[in-house]
Design a protein around this motif. Structure first.
Motif, PDB file in Angstrom:
ATOM      1  N   ASP A  77       0.844  -1.195   0.000  1.00 29.18           N
ATOM      2  CA  ASP A  77       0.000   0.000   0.000  1.00 29.18           C
ATOM      3  C   ASP A  77       0.879   1.246   0.000  1.00 29.18           C
ATOM      4  OD1 ASP A  77       0.982   0.259   2.554  1.00 29.18           O
ATOM      5  OD2 ASP A  77      -0.897  -0.273   3.558  1.00 29.18           O
ATOM      6  N   SER A  78       0.267   2.385   0.153  1.00 27.70           N
ATOM      7  CA  SER A  78       0.989   3.661   0.043  1.00 27.70           C
ATOM      8  C   SER A  78       1.928   3.913   1.217  1.00 27.70           C
ATOM      9  CB  SER A  78      -0.005   4.810  -0.082  1.00 27.70           C
ATOM     10  OG  SER A  78      -0.883   4.839   1.038  1.00 27.70           O
ATOM     11  N   LEU A 101       9.818   2.694   1.404  1.00 30.65           N
ATOM     12  CA  LEU A 101       9.355   3.167   0.104  1.00 30.65           C
ATOM     13  C   LEU A 101      10.304   4.171  -0.568  1.00 30.65           C
ATOM     14  CD1 LEU A 101       5.555   3.719   0.811  1.00 30.65           C
ATOM     15  CD2 LEU A 101       6.645   1.773  -0.307  1.00 30.65           C
ATOM     16  N   ILE A 102      11.314   4.627   0.159  1.00 37.50           N
ATOM     17  CA  ILE A 102      12.217   5.647  -0.419  1.00 37.50           C
ATOM     18  C   ILE A 102      12.921   5.139  -1.674  1.00 37.50           C
ATOM     19  CG2 ILE A 102      14.306   7.006   0.014  1.00 37.50           C
ATOM     20  CD1 ILE A 102      13.403   7.314   2.904  1.00 37.50           C
ATOM     21  N   PRO A 103      13.517   3.901  -1.654  1.00 39.22           N
ATOM     22  CA  PRO A 103      14.152   3.418  -2.892  1.00 39.22           C
ATOM     23  C   PRO A 103      13.148   3.274  -4.044  1.00 39.22           C
ATOM     24  CG  PRO A 103      14.887   2.121  -1.009  1.00 39.22           C
ATOM     25  CD  PRO A 103      13.758   2.967  -0.523  1.00 39.22           C
ATOM     26  N   ILE A 104      11.887   2.892  -3.702  1.00 35.63           N
ATOM     27  CA  ILE A 104      10.860   2.743  -4.750  1.00 35.63           C
ATOM     28  C   ILE A 104      10.587   4.083  -5.400  1.00 35.63           C
ATOM     29  CG2 ILE A 104       8.444   2.145  -5.172  1.00 35.63           C
ATOM     30  CD1 ILE A 104       8.662   0.074  -2.935  1.00 35.63           C
ATOM     31  N   LYS A 105      10.422   5.126  -4.598  1.00 37.51           N
ATOM     32  CA  LYS A 105      10.154   6.457  -5.130  1.00 37.51           C
ATOM     33  C   LYS A 105      11.340   6.976  -5.950  1.00 37.51           C
ATOM     34  CE  LYS A 105       6.918   7.639  -1.418  1.00 37.51           C
ATOM     35  NZ  LYS A 105       6.670   8.518  -0.267  1.00 37.51           N
ATOM     36  N   GLU A 106      12.592   6.660  -5.481  1.00 37.31           N
ATOM     37  CA  GLU A 106      13.774   7.083  -6.230  1.00 37.31           C
ATOM     38  C   GLU A 106      13.795   6.439  -7.617  1.00 37.31           C
ATOM     39  OE1 GLU A 106      17.207   6.161  -3.937  1.00 37.31           O
ATOM     40  OE2 GLU A 106      16.933   7.806  -2.506  1.00 37.31           O
ATOM     41  N   PRO A 128      22.629   0.919 -10.087  1.00 37.31           N
ATOM     42  CA  PRO A 128      21.580   0.121  -9.439  1.00 37.31           C
ATOM     43  C   PRO A 128      21.093   0.767  -8.149  1.00 37.31           C
ATOM     44  CG  PRO A 128      23.729  -0.838  -8.989  1.00 37.31           C
ATOM     45  CD  PRO A 128      23.980   0.307  -9.910  1.00 37.31           C
ATOM     46  N   ILE A 129      19.761   0.628  -7.922  1.00 33.19           N
ATOM     47  CA  ILE A 129      19.118   1.062  -6.675  1.00 33.19           C
ATOM     48  C   ILE A 129      18.641  -0.187  -5.959  1.00 33.19           C
ATOM     49  CG2 ILE A 129      17.266   2.435  -5.665  1.00 33.19           C
ATOM     50  CD1 ILE A 129      17.331   4.179  -8.174  1.00 33.19           C
ATOM     51  N   TYR A 130      18.968  -0.279  -4.674  1.00 34.52           N
ATOM     52  CA  TYR A 130      18.636  -1.475  -3.906  1.00 34.52           C
ATOM     53  C   TYR A 130      17.493  -1.193  -2.935  1.00 34.52           C
ATOM     54  CZ  TYR A 130      23.098  -3.142  -5.687  1.00 34.52           C
ATOM     55  OH  TYR A 130      24.119  -3.526  -6.514  1.00 34.52           O
ATOM     56  N   GLY A 144      -1.330   2.008  -4.174  1.00 35.29           N
ATOM     57  CA  GLY A 144      -0.159   1.283  -3.687  1.00 35.29           C
ATOM     58  C   GLY A 144       0.858   1.126  -4.800  1.00 35.29           C
ATOM     59  N   TYR A 145       1.764   0.122  -4.633  1.00 27.45           N
ATOM     60  CA  TYR A 145       2.845  -0.088  -5.606  1.00 27.45           C
ATOM     61  C   TYR A 145       2.981  -1.566  -5.908  1.00 27.45           C
ATOM     62  CZ  TYR A 145       4.263   4.616  -4.133  1.00 27.45           C
ATOM     63  OH  TYR A 145       4.286   5.960  -3.844  1.00 27.45           O
ATOM     64  N   LEU A 146       3.257  -1.848  -7.189  1.00 25.65           N
ATOM     65  CA  LEU A 146       3.658  -3.202  -7.554  1.00 25.65           C
ATOM     66  C   LEU A 146       5.183  -3.265  -7.423  1.00 25.65           C
ATOM     67  CD1 LEU A 146       2.986  -6.018  -8.632  1.00 25.65           C
ATOM     68  CD2 LEU A 146       3.257  -5.112 -10.952  1.00 25.65           C
TER      69      LEU A 146
END
Length: 486
Positions: free
Chosen positions: A89-90, A111-116, A125-127, A152-154
């Motif tokens: 979710d968010s 969620l920070i790496p996802i947003k980046e 690469p982002i981990y 949310g996010y996949l």
């Protein structure tokens, strides 16, 4: 316990540094390889999550049947076993996922790496978090909206546990083992070659160290060494070895010279003690005879004894003066005062001073040529002393009716002065020793001699940068020859 040799220190230091460098290079290479692999994998699957969101109606509508979504994720995993699928979710909380129950240990991710990744604010690469472990892994992610509202996010992990297990199995197969063994063999071979090179380079130092140890055991004397090892390589160590042996040879020579000088000094003291004791004993005896109250000596006898006592006093005085003069010369503090003068005048002055002594001995004195008009530049006082000593020595060893001559000849820029006599001569095997202090030839006529006159001449001529030579025929006479600069 013996300390390590230079080679051992270098070898162990090299092994340590080489091992550390190998470990650092291996670790850096492994990290670089993993980073490059992650960069390629993430860029390759960067749009994976976004395509899944847009192409799958179940996700795109934003109305979620989590059970149906879970089945979808399982289906996708079958098609792509290298991926793991999560829907969060968010706030980052996991709503559903493709993993089996009990395998997920995290229920919420950062969620920070996802947003980046979505906003492309950082380079790959982002981990991101791996819900099935405490490690970080590369991923693909896409936001899911329902009527413009974020649901949310996949979140897709690239290279999940199934992929990692398979990759580790592949890495452990025979081909990689053979490669690893080859690498280890190459490293060990390089290490052995370097150790051999170290041994080759340090061997000269080891040999030089053995030389120094043997020299120290021989108390730094080359003559006492049972063998003389020597490294003769044409390099810095060879030059150092030659320098050490040359230095020791020079020290040996100086030590022998000092020992010889000490021996001569002891012999000189012995002879001087004897020569001082002889006139002192005679002087004491004559004075004692004269002093006796009942000696019954007439005036003539008293005068005779007094004359003998005076002769002994004069001999004693001359000997003491010569001892002080020789000591002064050997101290190296004598200076040369040069001046220009007529050599013939000085020669005739010396003959006049000794004319009465020669006349009493029945000896004829002469100068060749009679008109001796030569000019020299040297120390006049020291030259007078040399001529006087040579003449006195000739008078002492020339019998009655003999002749003593001083001849002067000129050759180029040099004048040669020769003092010749028709005396008893000197044995050939003694010619090299007559200039040593207090040396007496075995056929010497001892007319009040001290044995120091020729030694003083030798020292004075050395100070004047001149050489003296002697030639003699036994029973016919001797010639003393020295040179002077004009």
């Amino acid at each position: 316990m013996h300390s390590m040799t230079l080679y051992q220190k270098l070898a162990w230091s090299f092994i340590f540094i080489f091992s550390l460098l190998c470990a650092l290079v291996f670790n850096w290479n492994k990290q670089l390889e993993q980073s490059a692999q992650d960069h390629a994998q993430q860029n390759l699957h960067l749009q994976l999550a976004e395509h899944l969101v847009n192409d799958n109606p179940l996700i795109k509508q934003g109305v979620y049947d989590y059970k149906a979504l879970e089945n979808l994720f399982h289906t996708l995993m079958i098609l792509g076993p290298a991926f793991e699928f999560y829907f969060v979710d968010s706030t980052g909380k996991l709503l559903t996922y493709s993993a089996k129950p009990g395998q997920v240990i995290k229920q919420k991710i950062n969620l920070i790496p996802i947003k980046e990744l979505i906003n492309k604010t950082s380079t790959t690469p982002i981990y991101g978090d791996d819900p099935r472990s405490n490690t970080q892994k590369i991923f693909s992610a896409a936001p899911v909206y329902n009527q413009q509202q974020l649901q949310g996010y996949l979140y897709v992990i690239i290279g999940g546990q199934t992929f990692d297990t398979l990759l580790n199995n592949i890495k452990s197969n025979d081909i990689l083992k053979i490669g690893a063994i080859g690498f280890v063999v190459a490293v060990i071979t390089l290490l052995i070659i370097m150790l051999i090179l170290f041994r080759f380079f340090t061997l000269p130092l080891t040999q030089l160290n053995n030389e120094i140890c043997q020299i120290r055991a021989a108390n730094y004397s080359l003559t006492k060494m049972t063998q003389s090892p020597r490294y003769s390589g044409n390099n810095e160590i060879g030059n150092l070895s030659k320098g050490v042996h040359g230095m020791l040879s020079r020290i040996d020579e100086q030590l022998k010279s000092l020992q010889q000088a000490d021996k001569q000094r002891r012999e000189l003291l012995t002879h001087l003690s004897h020569d001082l004791r002889t006139p002192l004993a005679s002087l004491h005896g004559f004075i004692e005879v004269i002093k006796k109250p009942k000696s019954h000596l007439n005036e003539h006898e008293k005068q005779h004894y007094l004359s003998l006592a005076m002769d002994n006093c004069q001999q004693l005085k001359l000997l003491i003066e010569q001892i002080f003069e020789l000591a002064h010369l050997e101290s190296g503090q004598v200076k040369i005062n040069t001046e220009t003068f007529n050599l013939g005048e000085l020669i005739y002055d010396c003959l006049a001073k000794l004319a009465l002594t020669a006349q009493k001995a029945g000896i004829t004195l002469q100068v060749i040529p009679e008109i001796c008009d030569f000019t020299v530049t040297t120390d006049i006082a020291k030259l007078e002393r040399i001529l006087t000593n040579l003449l006195e020595n000739a008078i002492r060893h020339t019998p009655e009716k003999g002749t003593i001559s001083i001849s002067v000849s000129q050759q180029s820029e040099q004048l040669y002065v020769t003092v010749s006599d028709t005396g008893i001569g000197i044995h050939e095997d003694e010619l090299h020793a007559i200039f040593e202090p207090h040396y007496q030839a075995r056929n010497s006529i001892k007319r009040g001699t001290s044995g120091l006159g020729l030694a003083i001449c030798k020292h004075l001529l050395t100070l004047m940068n001149s050489n003296i030579e002697v030639n003699s025929t036994l029973g016919k006479g001797s010639q003393f020859r020295f040179n002077l600069s004009k």
